[in-house]
Design a protein around this motif. Structure first.
Motif, PDB file in Angstrom:
ATOM      1  N   UNK A   1      55.446  52.968  17.182  1.00 25.96           N
ATOM      2  CA  UNK A   1      56.511  53.976  17.194  1.00 25.96           C
ATOM      3  C   UNK A   1      56.302  55.087  16.176  1.00 25.96           C
ATOM      4  N   UNK A   2      55.168  55.068  15.469  1.00 25.62           N
ATOM      5  CA  UNK A   2      54.950  56.023  14.385  1.00 25.62           C
ATOM      6  C   UNK A   2      54.901  57.460  14.884  1.00 25.62           C
ATOM      7  N   UNK A   3      54.253  57.691  16.032  1.00 26.40           N
ATOM      8  CA  UNK A   3      54.148  59.058  16.551  1.00 26.40           C
ATOM      9  C   UNK A   3      55.518  59.602  16.926  1.00 26.40           C
ATOM     10  N   UNK A   4      56.335  58.779  17.553  1.00 26.91           N
ATOM     11  CA  UNK A   4      57.687  59.212  17.918  1.00 26.91           C
ATOM     12  C   UNK A   4      58.501  59.531  16.672  1.00 26.91           C
ATOM     13  N   UNK A   5      58.393  58.700  15.646  1.00 24.33           N
ATOM     14  CA  UNK A   5      59.099  58.967  14.388  1.00 24.33           C
ATOM     15  C   UNK A   5      58.595  60.247  13.735  1.00 24.33           C
ATOM     16  N   UNK A   6      57.288  60.465  13.799  1.00 24.11           N
ATOM     17  CA  UNK A   6      56.710  61.684  13.216  1.00 24.11           C
ATOM     18  C   UNK A   6      57.273  62.925  13.885  1.00 24.11           C
ATOM     19  N   UNK A   7      57.357  62.904  15.206  1.00 23.88           N
ATOM     20  CA  UNK A   7      57.899  64.056  15.938  1.00 23.88           C
ATOM     21  C   UNK A   7      59.376  64.252  15.601  1.00 23.88           C
ATOM     22  N   UNK A   8      60.134  63.172  15.563  1.00 24.61           N
ATOM     23  CA  UNK A   8      61.567  63.280  15.288  1.00 24.61           C
ATOM     24  C   UNK A   8      61.860  63.801  13.892  1.00 24.61           C
ATOM     25  N   UNK A   9      61.207  63.231  12.882  1.00 26.14           N
ATOM     26  CA  UNK A   9      61.447  63.659  11.504  1.00 26.14           C
ATOM     27  C   UNK A   9      60.936  65.076  11.282  1.00 26.14           C
ATOM     28  N   UNK A  10      59.819  65.421  11.907  1.00 28.52           N
ATOM     29  CA  UNK A  10      59.307  66.798  11.792  1.00 28.52           C
ATOM     30  C   UNK A  10      60.287  67.785  12.403  1.00 28.52           C
ATOM     31  N   UNK A  11      60.890  67.417  13.519  1.00 30.28           N
ATOM     32  CA  UNK A  11      61.880  68.293  14.149  1.00 30.28           C
ATOM     33  C   UNK A  11      63.058  68.544  13.223  1.00 30.28           C
ATOM     34  N   UNK A  12      63.525  67.497  12.558  1.00 26.09           N
ATOM     35  CA  UNK A  12      64.616  67.657  11.592  1.00 26.09           C
ATOM     36  C   UNK A  12      64.216  68.637  10.496  1.00 26.09           C
ATOM     37  N   UNK A  13      62.994  68.506   9.994  1.00 26.57           N
ATOM     38  CA  UNK A  13      62.534  69.405   8.938  1.00 26.57           C
ATOM     39  C   UNK A  13      62.484  70.847   9.422  1.00 26.57           C
ATOM     40  N   UNK A  14      61.916  71.079  10.613  1.00 23.56           N
ATOM     41  CA  UNK A  14      61.817  72.441  11.133  1.00 23.56           C
ATOM     42  C   UNK A  14      63.200  73.047  11.365  1.00 23.56           C
TER      43      UNK A  14
ATOM     44  N   UNK B   1      66.143  71.460  21.841  1.00 24.05           N
ATOM     45  CA  UNK B   1      65.725  71.399  23.248  1.00 24.05           C
ATOM     46  C   UNK B   1      64.297  70.860  23.362  1.00 24.05           C
ATOM     47  N   UNK B   2      63.424  71.318  22.475  1.00 20.98           N
ATOM     48  CA  UNK B   2      62.043  70.819  22.488  1.00 20.98           C
ATOM     49  C   UNK B   2      62.004  69.324  22.199  1.00 20.98           C
ATOM     50  N   UNK B   3      62.842  68.881  21.280  1.00 22.01           N
ATOM     51  CA  UNK B   3      62.891  67.448  20.973  1.00 22.01           C
ATOM     52  C   UNK B   3      63.426  66.652  22.155  1.00 22.01           C
ATOM     53  N   UNK B   4      64.407  67.214  22.841  1.00 24.47           N
ATOM     54  CA  UNK B   4      64.929  66.560  24.048  1.00 24.47           C
ATOM     55  C   UNK B   4      63.840  66.463  25.117  1.00 24.47           C
ATOM     56  N   UNK B   5      63.041  67.529  25.251  1.00 22.84           N
ATOM     57  CA  UNK B   5      61.925  67.498  26.194  1.00 22.84           C
ATOM     58  C   UNK B   5      60.918  66.419  25.835  1.00 22.84           C
ATOM     59  N   UNK B   6      60.663  66.269  24.544  1.00 20.78           N
ATOM     60  CA  UNK B   6      59.772  65.197  24.088  1.00 20.78           C
ATOM     61  C   UNK B   6      60.316  63.830  24.503  1.00 20.78           C
ATOM     62  N   UNK B   7      61.601  63.602  24.242  1.00 23.01           N
ATOM     63  CA  UNK B   7      62.208  62.307  24.521  1.00 23.01           C
ATOM     64  C   UNK B   7      62.267  61.992  26.011  1.00 23.01           C
ATOM     65  N   UNK B   8      62.463  63.023  26.836  1.00 18.12           N
ATOM     66  CA  UNK B   8      62.657  62.794  28.269  1.00 18.12           C
ATOM     67  C   UNK B   8      61.359  62.801  29.065  1.00 18.12           C
ATOM     68  N   UNK B   9      60.426  63.688  28.702  1.00 16.48           N
ATOM     69  CA  UNK B   9      59.279  63.933  29.586  1.00 16.48           C
ATOM     70  C   UNK B   9      57.921  63.535  29.004  1.00 16.48           C
ATOM     71  N   UNK B  10      57.812  63.426  27.690  1.00 14.81           N
ATOM     72  CA  UNK B  10      56.504  63.140  27.092  1.00 14.81           C
ATOM     73  C   UNK B  10      56.447  61.729  26.514  1.00 14.81           C
ATOM     74  N   UNK B  11      57.398  61.379  25.688  1.00 14.67           N
ATOM     75  CA  UNK B  11      57.391  60.080  25.029  1.00 14.67           C
ATOM     76  C   UNK B  11      57.366  58.893  26.005  1.00 14.67           C
ATOM     77  N   UNK B  12      58.134  58.907  27.110  1.00 15.37           N
ATOM     78  CA  UNK B  12      58.170  57.708  27.976  1.00 15.37           C
ATOM     79  C   UNK B  12      56.895  57.467  28.783  1.00 15.37           C
ATOM     80  N   UNK B  13      56.026  58.458  28.892  1.00 19.79           N
ATOM     81  CA  UNK B  13      54.856  58.323  29.754  1.00 19.79           C
ATOM     82  C   UNK B  13      53.798  57.427  29.098  1.00 19.79           C
ATOM     83  N   UNK B  14      53.015  56.746  29.945  1.00 19.90           N
ATOM     84  CA  UNK B  14      51.998  55.828  29.438  1.00 19.90           C
ATOM     85  C   UNK B  14      50.613  56.093  30.019  1.00 19.90           C
ATOM     86  N   UNK B  15      50.444  57.167  30.796  1.00 15.20           N
ATOM     87  CA  UNK B  15      49.133  57.515  31.317  1.00 15.20           C
ATOM     88  C   UNK B  15      48.214  57.996  30.206  1.00 15.20           C
TER      89      UNK B  15
END
Length: 250
Positions: free
Chosen positions: A68-81, A96-110
């Motif tokens: 889960x480190x990458x997801x945490x990195x994106x989330x905490x970085x978003x808070x900082x920005x 909105x970009x963070x929401x896009x990450x959570x909905x369309x990028x993070x759940x994928x496993x390809x």
């Protein structure tokens, strides 16, 4: 049991709609906390959203943290920005970009999406590291760069069932730490937000990840390999040669 799992994670219908609403609630609450200047609460919310990492026996915690480190990195970085600007419209864009990450990028496993996750996680993690801790002692920046790059590489390599994933990830983390240790003595920023180590590590990391991905998917030709290496070396040389080494933060 498999049928039960499918029912618990539906891809369509009312339950899927509720899942989307709950997912969007996280960036929405982060935005509200940032507007109220509750930055610590926003970061705590990001961490609490990963509570399932610790809902198992302690011996599984390290593996869950790595996963889960990458997801945490994106989330905490978003808070900082979001916290670095007082303009509401820019904060909404980040939400909105963070929401896009959570909905369309993070759940994928390809393979491609996991590669994209690792690249995004490393880029945002490094940029936020030097923005937040740019004036910290060298060992702090070195350790931070190692952590971000190691965890991103581990996330990337494990999706390919790489036999030497741990070795390669540690090697990349060591390279990032060494480069950061050297360049932190002349910490240059481009545009006021992009540190030179973050730029170089992102360029080199993206190039190496692309080469590895293309090779593993049998799409890497010798000509394409030479193009990637040439572009990577050219960008690194331009950055190193044309940087103003007199304008430094020691």
């Amino acid at each position: 049991m498999r049928a039960l799992a499918i029912k618990l994670k539906p891809a369509f219908g009312f339950s899927h709609f509720i899942h989307i609403i709950l997912t969007l609630l996280l960036p929405g609450l982060v935005y509200v906390f940032i507007r109220m200047s509750f930055y610590q609460l926003a970061i705590a919310l990001i961490i609490l959203s990963k509570w399932r990492m610790f809902a198992v026996k302690p011996r599984y915690w390290p593996a869950n943290i790595r996963a889960n480190a990458v997801d945490l990195s994106v989330g905490i970085s978003t808070v900082l920005f979001m916290s670095l600007t007082a303009v509401a419209s820019w904060q909404i864009v980040w939400a909105i970009l963070y929401a896009g990450w959570l909905l369309f990028i993070k759940p994928k496993s390809g393979l491609f999406m996991v590669t994209l996750q690792a690249v995004i996680g490393q880029l945002l993690g490094l940029v936020s590291l030097f923005l937040a801790l740019g004036e910290s002692p060298t060992f702090v920046l070195t350790l931070g760069a190692w952590s971000v790059c190691y965890l991103s590489a581990r996330h990337f390599l494990t999706s390919f069932d790489e036999e030497h994933a741990s070795l390669f990830a540690h090697t990349w983390g060591y390279f990032a730490a060494a480069l950061t240790w050297v360049l932190s003595h002349w910490l240059l920023f481009y545009g006021g937000f992009l540190a030179q180590p973050a730029l170089l590590l992102s360029v080199i990391g993206f190039s190496l990840a692309a080469l590895y991905y293309l090779d593993e998917t049998d799409r890497l030709s010798s000509g394409l390999r030479r193009q990637f290496v040439f572009v990577m070396v050219a960008i690194v040389m331009v950055v190193m040669v044309f940087s103003d080494w007199g304008d430094k933060v020691v």
